[in-house]
Write an enzyme that holds these catalytic residues in place. Structure first.
Site, mmCIF file in Angstrom:
data_model
loop_
_atom_site.group_PDB
_atom_site.id
_atom_site.type_symbol
_atom_site.label_atom_id
_atom_site.label_comp_id
_atom_site.label_asym_id
_atom_site.label_seq_id
_atom_site.Cartn_x
_atom_site.Cartn_y
_atom_site.Cartn_z
ATOM 1 N N THR A 51 0.907 -1.126 -0.046
ATOM 2 C CA THR A 51 0.246 0.068 -0.068
ATOM 3 C C THR A 51 0.997 1.221 0.091
ATOM 4 O O THR A 51 1.771 1.306 0.636
ATOM 5 C CB THR A 51 -1.220 0.095 1.311
ATOM 6 O OG1 THR A 51 -1.746 1.295 1.036
ATOM 7 C CG2 THR A 51 -0.201 -0.230 2.522
ATOM 8 N N GLU A 52 0.422 2.147 -0.785
ATOM 9 C CA GLU A 52 1.326 3.221 -1.175
ATOM 10 C C GLU A 52 1.703 4.350 -0.018
ATOM 11 O O GLU A 52 2.664 4.805 -0.104
ATOM 12 C CB GLU A 52 0.829 4.000 -2.384
ATOM 13 C CG GLU A 52 -0.361 4.857 -1.920
ATOM 14 C CD GLU A 52 -0.895 5.416 -3.448
ATOM 15 O OE1 GLU A 52 -0.981 6.599 -3.425
ATOM 16 O OE2 GLU A 52 -1.032 4.681 -4.182
ATOM 17 N N ASN A 53 0.903 4.114 0.939
ATOM 18 C CA ASN A 53 1.253 4.937 2.398
ATOM 19 C C ASN A 53 2.176 4.144 3.246
ATOM 20 O O ASN A 53 2.599 4.706 4.578
ATOM 21 C CB ASN A 53 0.053 5.228 3.258
ATOM 22 C CG ASN A 53 -1.020 4.073 3.426
ATOM 23 O OD1 ASN A 53 -0.881 3.064 2.885
ATOM 24 N ND2 ASN A 53 -1.594 4.180 4.619
ATOM 25 N N SER A 93 7.909 4.108 -0.276
ATOM 26 C CA SER A 93 6.780 3.194 -0.871
ATOM 27 C C SER A 93 6.855 3.727 -2.374
ATOM 28 O O SER A 93 6.756 2.770 -3.359
ATOM 29 C CB SER A 93 5.559 3.477 -0.144
ATOM 30 O OG SER A 93 4.658 2.969 -0.780
#
Length: 220
Positions: A51-53, A93
């Site tokens: 997940t990009e966070n 990320s």
């Protein structure tokens, strides 16, 4: 082709996509409907969700006592963590996304063109709110880009088109399109219709008005 059954519902579509993700793949699920795919992955397949966070090893959406409001995906939905999960800075990320380290990303879309162009961040309308997020980074960085979308807009116009009319997110990046009515593979040679749900291939070709190879019927 499965023209004798109804179109898939959205959860059935998520399950259908999950079956096509290779074992051991590193995968990013885009905000919104693509996150539902997490609930249908085979735990034994070794698929790692990013997940990009800033998380690797994300599990399905959290419910009830499993909800931890400090553990969210990029869409701010509470999620679970799997054994071995790791956390890192947002910048790291995005370095994973841009550096070609993800095998698959699954994104929503407003339009996909026959050459794989993707438009999913803005309709161009004056009152629309742009929402690109990390989609541009995922579109150019992931090895395979799967799109999960409705095949037709509310007015009945196709969203799989000869050329995108909305602002592009990425050029020639989409490899597969999954919809409630059909599954398509896109490569440099053609758009290939590989499976339909509730509609025949020939009927679908007429409604879409794009060059379409129907696998199993034309030697594809």
């Amino acid at each position: 082709m499965n023209s004798d059954r109804r179109p898939l519902d959205r959860l059935e579509l998520a399950s259908r996509i999950a079956r096509d993700i290779p074992p051991g793949a590193y995968v990013n699920l885009g905000i919104g409907l693509p996150t539902t795919v997490a609930s249908y992955l085979d735990p034994s397949a070794g698929i790692v969700l990013h997940t990009e966070n800033g998380m690797l090893g994300m599990g399905p959406e959290a419910h009830g006592d499993d909800i931890d409001h400090d553990l969210l995906n990029a869409g701010k939905v509470p999620v679970t963590e799997l054994p071995g999960a790791a956390y890192f800075h947002h910048a790291d990320s995005f370095a994973m996304m841009r550096g070609g380290h993800l095998d698959v990303c699954i994104l929503g879309a407003f339009q996909v063109a026959v050459n794989g162009d993707l438009a999913n961040w803005h309709t161009g309308a004056a009152d629309a709110i742009p929402a690109v997020g990390g989609a541009m980074d995922l579109a150019i960085g992931a090895k395979s880009v799967y799109v999960m979308m409705d095949l037709f807009a509310r007015d009945g116009t196709p969203k799989l088109v000869r050329a995108c009319t909305y602002p592009l997110t990425g050029r020639a990046c989409v490899t597969r399109v999954y919809t409630r009515h059909a599954v398509f593979h896109i490569d440099s040679a053609a758009v290939r219709l590989v499976e339909t749900f509730g509609v025949g291939g020939d009927e679908l070709a007429l409604r879409l008005d794009i060059p379409l190879v129907i696998e199993g019927e034309h030697g594809a």
